[in-house]
Design a protein around this motif. Structure first.
Motif, PDB file in Angstrom:
ATOM      1  N   ALA A 191     -42.457  -4.605   3.918  1.00  0.00           N
ATOM      2  CA  ALA A 191     -43.450  -3.774   3.240  1.00  0.00           C
ATOM      3  C   ALA A 191     -44.747  -4.556   3.058  1.00  0.00           C
ATOM      4  O   ALA A 191     -45.828  -3.979   3.019  1.00  0.00           O
ATOM      5  CB  ALA A 191     -42.919  -3.316   1.879  1.00  0.00           C
ATOM      6  N   ASP A 192     -44.630  -5.872   2.970  1.00  0.00           N
ATOM      7  CA  ASP A 192     -45.777  -6.754   2.760  1.00  0.00           C
ATOM      8  C   ASP A 192     -46.342  -7.186   4.113  1.00  0.00           C
ATOM      9  O   ASP A 192     -45.652  -7.862   4.885  1.00  0.00           O
ATOM     10  CB  ASP A 192     -45.322  -7.974   1.953  1.00  0.00           C
ATOM     11  N   PRO A 193     -47.584  -6.818   4.433  1.00  0.00           N
ATOM     12  CA  PRO A 193     -48.173  -7.198   5.732  1.00  0.00           C
ATOM     13  C   PRO A 193     -48.172  -8.708   5.973  1.00  0.00           C
ATOM     14  O   PRO A 193     -47.956  -9.146   7.106  1.00  0.00           O
ATOM     15  CB  PRO A 193     -49.596  -6.647   5.664  1.00  0.00           C
ATOM     16  N   SER A 194     -48.371  -9.516   4.936  1.00  0.00           N
ATOM     17  CA  SER A 194     -48.388 -10.964   5.147  1.00  0.00           C
ATOM     18  C   SER A 194     -46.996 -11.477   5.533  1.00  0.00           C
ATOM     19  O   SER A 194     -46.868 -12.400   6.333  1.00  0.00           O
ATOM     20  CB  SER A 194     -48.927 -11.705   3.922  1.00  0.00           C
ATOM     21  N   ALA A 195     -45.950 -10.871   4.996  1.00  0.00           N
ATOM     22  CA  ALA A 195     -44.585 -11.253   5.381  1.00  0.00           C
ATOM     23  C   ALA A 195     -44.310 -10.860   6.825  1.00  0.00           C
ATOM     24  O   ALA A 195     -43.664 -11.603   7.572  1.00  0.00           O
ATOM     25  CB  ALA A 195     -43.568 -10.606   4.443  1.00  0.00           C
TER      26      ALA A 195
END
Length: 164
Positions: A17-21
């Motif tokens: 859900a987290d773009p950085s992840a």
């Protein structure tokens, strides 16, 4: 979804859900000398699993197997890990799409012959229409235990090719 271009059984595939992840996961794959694919996540995977339509040499979809995806923000199960894999009958729209994709393979790859088999993974879009998730031409997992009658079609296709 972030996944390696070459994998088996969803190994190293993850939904973030987290773009950085997601970017970190892609960078991890690339740092390991692999290539990464990014795919939008479609909600139908949560609701219905991922139907898989396998096509034989004549391009006729066999009964499919459906695998459930793992939960949010984590890696999917890899080979040998427990999962929800069961036989499902493809819908008319899924069979038509899989057949169309299969019959188009030779025209999409210049100089390529029609393959003996392909695994065409489908999911539904937001409007409920089947869309292609993956086209796998060198897939070792054709889910023959879930559709044992498909093994005969594959054997006949290989035999016919060997006799040519």
């Amino acid at each position: 979804m972030v996944k390696p271009s070459v994998s088996a059984g969803s190994r190293d595939t993850a939904r973030w859900a987290d773009p950085s992840a997601a970017l970190a996961h892609a960078a991890e794959l690339i740092a390991a000398g692999r290539t990464a694919m990014l795919q939008p996540y479609l909600a139908s995977v949560d609701e219905a699993g991922r139907p898989r339509c396998c096509s034989s040499a004549v391009g006729s979809p066999t009964p499919s197997a459906r695998a459930r995806c793992s939960g949010r923000g984590g890696r999917a199960a890899g080979p040998g890990q427990p999962g929800d894999l069961r036989r499902v009958q493809p819908t008319v729209a899924q069979r038509e799409l899989a057949g169309s994709v299969f019959s188009s393979i030779a025209t999409l790859v210049p100089g390529a012959a029609t393959p003996l088999y392909a695994r065409i993974d489908l999911v539904d879009d937001a409007a409920g229409r089947p869309v292609v998730l993956e086209l796998e031409l060198t897939e070792p997992s054709l889910f023959l235990p879930q559709a044992p009658e498909a093994a005969g079609s594959l054997v006949r296709a290989v035999e016919a090719e060997l006799q040519r």
